[in-house]
Design an enzyme around this catalytic site. Structure first.
Site, PDB file in Angstrom:
ATOM      1  N   TYR A   1       0.667  -1.460  -0.453  1.00 27.78           N
ATOM      2  CA  TYR A   1      -0.572  -0.115   0.036  1.00 27.78           C
ATOM      3  C   TYR A   1       0.639   1.413   0.382  1.00 27.78           C
ATOM      4  CZ  TYR A   1      -3.089  -4.328   1.931  1.00 27.78           C
ATOM      5  OH  TYR A   1      -3.610  -4.853   2.155  1.00 27.78           O
TER       6      TYR A   1
ATOM      7  N   TYR B   1     -12.172  -7.236   6.665  1.00 28.18           N
ATOM      8  CA  TYR B   1     -10.938  -8.020   5.745  1.00 28.18           C
ATOM      9  C   TYR B   1     -10.778  -8.999   5.429  1.00 28.18           C
ATOM     10  CZ  TYR B   1      -6.079  -7.544   3.689  1.00 28.18           C
ATOM     11  OH  TYR B   1      -5.389  -7.603   2.649  1.00 28.18           O
TER      12      TYR B   1
ATOM     13  N   ASP C   1     -13.411 -16.590   7.951  1.00 23.96           N
ATOM     14  CA  ASP C   1     -11.585 -16.399   7.600  1.00 23.96           C
ATOM     15  C   ASP C   1     -11.334 -16.332   9.044  1.00 23.96           C
ATOM     16  OD1 ASP C   1      -9.305 -15.213   7.210  1.00 23.96           O
ATOM     17  OD2 ASP C   1     -10.600 -14.025   5.861  1.00 23.96           O
TER      18      ASP C   1
ATOM     19  N   LYS D   1      -2.007 -16.633   7.436  1.00 23.65           N
ATOM     20  CA  LYS D   1      -0.738 -16.203   8.427  1.00 23.65           C
ATOM     21  C   LYS D   1      -0.076 -16.889   9.935  1.00 23.65           C
ATOM     22  CE  LYS D   1      -2.123 -11.236   7.936  1.00 23.65           C
ATOM     23  NZ  LYS D   1      -3.825 -10.932   7.536  1.00 23.65           N
TER      24      LYS D   1
HETATM   25  C1  LIG Z   1      -4.141 -10.908   5.933  1.00 22.43           C
HETATM   26  C2  LIG Z   1      -5.553 -11.527   6.097  1.00 22.43           C
HETATM   27  C3  LIG Z   1      -5.965 -11.726   4.689  1.00 22.43           C
HETATM   28  C4  LIG Z   1      -5.098 -11.653   3.195  1.00 22.43           C
HETATM   29  O1  LIG Z   1      -4.449 -13.048   3.689  1.00 22.43           O
HETATM   30  P1  LIG Z   1      -2.892 -12.859   2.958  1.00 22.43           P
HETATM   31  O2  LIG Z   1      -2.076 -13.881   2.714  1.00 22.43           O
HETATM   32  O3  LIG Z   1      -2.363 -11.066   2.993  1.00 22.43           O
HETATM   33  O4  LIG Z   1      -3.175 -12.784   1.420  1.00 22.43           O
HETATM   34  C5  LIG Z   1      -7.139 -12.425   4.381  1.00 22.43           C
HETATM   35  N1  LIG Z   1      -8.161 -12.288   5.634  1.00 22.43           N
HETATM   36  C6  LIG Z   1      -7.903 -11.939   6.995  1.00 22.43           C
HETATM   37  C7  LIG Z   1      -8.781 -11.319   7.655  1.00 22.43           C
HETATM   38  C8  LIG Z   1      -6.417 -11.233   6.925  1.00 22.43           C
HETATM   39  O5  LIG Z   1      -5.815 -10.962   8.215  1.00 22.43           O
END
Ligand SMILES: *Cc1c(COP(=O)(O)O)cnc(C)c1O
Length: 436
Positions: free
Chosen positions: A18, A146, A247, A276
């Site tokens: 970004y 997000y 997610d 992550k």
């Molecule tokens: C970081 C994140 C993503 C994206 O993961 P990347 O490995 O950066 O593509 C998706 N959802 C959540 C909740 C995240 O924190």
């Protein structure tokens, strides 16, 4: 200030997350890292409060993760996953199936969190397509959510603070319920789910799935909310025949106090994204898991194959490290560490709530957020350097100064982080007065 050729080349040629190439950010060059400390080119050591974006839960340069990578490197670093398999992928999938709910039986190994979200969305849409319901292709998401930066993932991020405005012409139009407003189950009121209920009851015939981050909304605002909301969402998805995607890319692997956030609600999603911390922060890897209903649904029309297959799918190096990272987590006293960190964050960050510029302090598991009543944008010319001078690595965004340290952080190092936040608040207020 550091001065070296790498920084010069970087500023002239490299995009960072970004950022603009026209106005490069202040950068620090990291030459090595160990435990919770990053060593900069000029020799300074700073304590990492970010776990490199939620990922480095065991700390840097961990001997066991290093060994897992090196041993795998000597066997093979990669082989295609189409028509072939290997022990690291099997080991990792085995562990993921073991540590998640029994119903989550199937594992798709993806390259990154965003890709795992794309795969989750495809699973949900393909599930309904194969049932002869192609009209069930929209998603219901939450404001302040997000889910990543690729197009499918972007389309379910918060429509205002996400990136919708720039890409409105090409993004699919999904539905958004208000961000959950109830922080504690004791304060639950049915009005907290009213708009969500209206949306799902009116649109279920065109909805493939609901997607949300359980308990903690991360990059969309670092908001925390109660588990009752999740139970209501699960019940409404069942009532109206809509799949539920969680997610847990940020919340997974212990960050909120349970191995996965959904456990605290006592319910299970149909599809689960993890990423992550999956590799302990070593390399990019994520996974999308689903239950038998979703998997059988995709296969229902006889030839339904899941339409995804990255070149580096199931990368053995990443899978070996991820499997080792999960073992390390389970063998460690992570629950104790996360609750120790939570208590200390409560004790040391909560008092900042009395500062005039602080709106709210929020703590959940090993996540601490100091939310100010004003954006920090106008501090960005001096604040990043000030932070590093405090001997810490913290990256404020929008109105927030937040930390989610590696679980292995000592009490003393954590106090250095929370004290640095105090110094940041004092300095922000001091400069504000000077400008008044
Ligand atoms: C970081 C994140 C993503 C994206 O993961 P990347 O490995 O950066 O593509 C998706 N959802 C959540 C909740 C995240 O924190």
């Amino acid at each position: 200030m550091e001065k070296n050729d790498n920084l010069e080349f970087d500023a002239a040629h490299i995009w960072h997350p970004y950022t603009s190439v026209a106005h490069p950010l202040l950068l620090h060059e990291v030459v090595s890292a160990e435990g919770v400390r990053l060593t900069l080119r000029d020799g300074r050591e700073i304590i990492d409060g970010m776990s490199s974006w939620w990922s480095t839960i065991h700390g840097y340069n961990h001997p066991r993760l290093n060994r897992a990578a090196k041993e795998q490197l000597d066997k093979m670093s990669h082989v295609m996953f189409g028509g072939l398999t290997h022990e690291p992928a099997v080991k990792l999938a085995h562990r993921l199936v073991d540590i998640t709910d029994d119903s989550l039986e199937y594992v798709f190994i993806a390259d990154s969190g965003s890709v795992s979200v794309e795969v989750a969305i495809k699973m949900a849409i393909q599930h309904w397509f194969a049932q002869g319901k192609p009209e069930k292709s929209r998603l219901l998401s939450l404001r302040n959510g997000y889910h990543g930066d690729t197009f499918g993932a972007m389309s379910v991020c918060d429509p205002v603070n996400g990136m919708h405005s720039m890409f409105a012409q090409v993004l699919p139009k999904h539905l958004f319920a208000p961000a959950p407003a109830c922080q504690r189950d004791e304060d639950w009121d049915d009005s907290h789910i009213a708009e969500f209920r209206d949306l799902i009851s009116q649109h279920h015939h065109e909805l493939a799935a609901v997607i949300l981050e359980p308990l903690v909304q991360g990059a969309g605002g670092m908001r925390m909310y109660c588990s009752e909301y999740l139970r209501r969402v699960r019940a409404l998805c069942d009532e109206f025949g809509v799949l539920l995607i969680f997610d847990e890319i940020a919340t997974g692997f212990g960050r909120t106090g349970s191995l996965f956030a959904y456990e605290q609600a006592g319910i299970v999603p149909d599809i689960l994204c993890v990423g992550k911390a999956l590799t302990g922060g070593y390399m990019t890897l994520a996974a999308t898991m689903c239950n038998r209903k979703v998997a059988d649904g995709i296969a229902a029309d006889g030839n339904g194959v899941l339409m995804h297959g990255p070149t580096f799918m199931g990368n053995p190096l990443a899978c070996s490290v991820a499997a080792e990272s999960i073992d390390l987590l389970l063998e460690s006293d992570w629950q104790h560490n996360v609750s120790r960190i939570e208590k200390q964050l409560e004790a040391e960050l909560k008092p900042y709530e009395s500062e005039p510029i602080v709106d709210q302090v929020r703590v959940k598991g090993a996540i601490g957020v100091v939310d100010l009543n004003r954006p920090l944008d106008d501090c960005m010319d001096w604040l990043p350097a000030f932070i590093v001078e405090q001997g810490v690595w913290i990256r404020p965004f929008r109105t927030m100064i937040y930390i989610m340290p590696p679980y292995i952080i000592s009490d003393a190092d954590l106090s250095t982080l929370t004290a640095a936040i105090g110094n940041m608040l004092a300095e922000i207020q001091h400069r504000q007065h000077q400008n008044d």
